[in-house]
Design an enzyme around this catalytic site. Structure first.
Site, PDB file in Angstrom:
ATOM      1  N   GLY A 192      65.811  18.166  75.115  1.00 62.33           N
ATOM      2  CA  GLY A 192      67.101  18.608  74.630  1.00 62.33           C
ATOM      3  C   GLY A 192      67.284  20.102  74.751  1.00 62.33           C
ATOM      4  CG  ASP A 193      70.533  23.568  75.337  1.00 62.73           C
ATOM      5  OD1 ASP A 193      69.981  24.449  74.646  1.00 62.73           O
ATOM      6  OD2 ASP A 193      71.453  23.821  76.135  1.00 62.73           O
ATOM      7  CG  PHE A 194      66.654  25.678  71.347  1.00 60.32           C
ATOM      8  CD1 PHE A 194      67.470  26.709  71.765  1.00 60.32           C
ATOM      9  CD2 PHE A 194      65.306  25.729  71.701  1.00 60.32           C
ATOM     10  CE1 PHE A 194      66.996  27.764  72.521  1.00 60.32           C
ATOM     11  CE2 PHE A 194      64.803  26.784  72.466  1.00 60.32           C
ATOM     12  CZ  PHE A 194      65.658  27.806  72.873  1.00 60.32           C
ATOM     13  CG  ASP A 244      60.673  23.368  75.536  1.00 60.42           C
ATOM     14  OD1 ASP A 244      61.528  23.766  76.350  1.00 60.42           O
ATOM     15  OD2 ASP A 244      59.790  24.107  75.074  1.00 60.42           O
ATOM     16  CG  HIS A 267      60.465  37.116  71.083  1.00 58.59           C
ATOM     17  ND1 HIS A 267      59.276  37.740  71.363  1.00 58.59           N
ATOM     18  CD2 HIS A 267      60.414  35.923  71.728  1.00 58.59           C
ATOM     19  CE1 HIS A 267      58.545  36.977  72.151  1.00 58.59           C
ATOM     20  NE2 HIS A 267      59.216  35.866  72.384  1.00 58.59           N
TER      21      HIS A 267
END
Length: 343
Positions: free
Chosen positions: A234-236, A208, A253
């Site tokens: 991090g950045d998914f 996250d 969603h």
């Protein structure tokens, strides 16, 4: 009786149903006011009079009584006579710190960020997407970053909604053939930590943004999981850590189809041999059937670029990212567990 059932409802009956729909926001704000005045907390130790609650809250006794009377009509409190009220199963779910509490959900959904976004809901439908930037001046997650108090409230709200769900998932998911689980967008890491507690050989990570990492690591420490858990910043949308079990709980969603495919492809690219993905989401069912999911989809339209989806819509995302659906399992809530494996 059969003849009555076959006859269409009268205009008066239809008007009554419609008025109930139109006044729905009254109920939302009544619940918010009850929580704001800590009525569920005050009633935790037994019945109280309206004047006693008003004295504790420095509120007006007459309007506090009127609020309690309205709450009684909704089943939030029970009237005991002589202007005294007691709690109910509904109000117990609104207490501060109660298991599975919805207190912060009430404050968040009826609060400034959500309320202002819904004011522009017709525009969202006309223009094909959320108009939250015109309501708040920025997107929802940036707004939370700029408003720490609301961000904390939102975080606690989401945790409260997920508490029992995480326990159910920890019992339902078979992790015996998994070695490393990554909770993608996992916040405080509650879900993956629950799996670690259930499986002493499993290692886990929560991926996250930086603001969540400290809370996730602290939570792991409290549960004695520091040696098997890591909070990863991090950045998914860019990449995810290698794993053979990816958890995506209420993540897809939030995003449009293209962004969902990016997240799922990143999981596919980093996946260890035999990896699988567990997606936990609302799944829209048959059109016209009563349910929470189609309404939740409208909430997503008001707030975010994402949406709730039906199974065929999910399958398109999975196919485009190199995964295939192998199972769908209901939970005790409205959510479904969707399991994926590689093509």
């Amino acid at each position: 009786m059969t003849e009555n059932l076959q006859n269409p409802p009268s205009e008066a009956a239809s008007a009554g149903v419609l008025l109930q729909m139109l006044s729905g926001y009254w109920v939302t704000q009544i619940v918010r006011a009850a929580v704001d005045l800590s009525i569920p907390d005050h009633l935790a130790d037994g019945p109280l009079g309206a004047e006693e609650i008003a004295e504790r809250e420095s509120s007006d006794p007459a309007t506090t009584y009127r609020l309690l009377r309205a709450c009684a009509s909704l089943g939030l409190v029970e009237y005991q006579g002589e202007r005294r009220f007691s709690d109910t199963p509904l109000s117990r779910l609104l207490r501060t710190g109660a298991p599975n509490t919805l207190r912060e959900v009430a404050l968040t959904w009826a609060g400034p960020s959500h309320w202002r976004a819904w004011e522009r809901f017709p525009e969202a439908v006309r223009k094909g997407g959320t108009q939250i930037e015109s309501a708040l001046g920025t997107d929802f997650f940036t707004y939370l970053g700029d408003n720490p108090a609301e961000a904390e409230l939102f975080s606690v709200a989401m945790s409260g909604m997920s508490e029992q769900l995480n326990r159910d998932l920890a019992q339902a998911l078979d992790t015996t053939r998994s070695t490393v689980a990554v909770d993608v967008g996992g916040g405080t890491g509650a879900l993956v930590q629950g799996l670690l507690l259930a499986n002493p050989t499993l290692r886990g990570q929560s991926l996250d943004l930086p603001h969540a990492a400290a809370a996730a690591q602290a939570s792991a420490g409290k549960q004695g999981l520091t040696d098997r858990f890591t909070a990863v910043t991090g950045d998914f949308f860019e990449s995810v850590p290698p794993a053979d079990l990816y958890l995506l709980k209420m993540v897809l969603h939030d995003w449009n189809d293209a962004d969902c495919v990016r997240i799922l492809r990143n999981c596919r690219a980093a996946a260890l041999p035999g990896a699988r993905v567990v997606v936990v989401e609302n799944v829209i069912g048959e059109i016209g059937a009563p349910g929470f999911e189609p309404l939740a989809d409208m909430h997503m339209l008001a707030m975010l670029p994402g949406q709730e989806r039906d199974l065929p819509e999910f399958d398109k995302l999975f196919a485009a990212s190199g995964w295939r659906r192998t199972a769908v399992t209901p939970t005790g809530f409205q959510f479904k567990i969707i399991e994926l494996e590689t093509d």
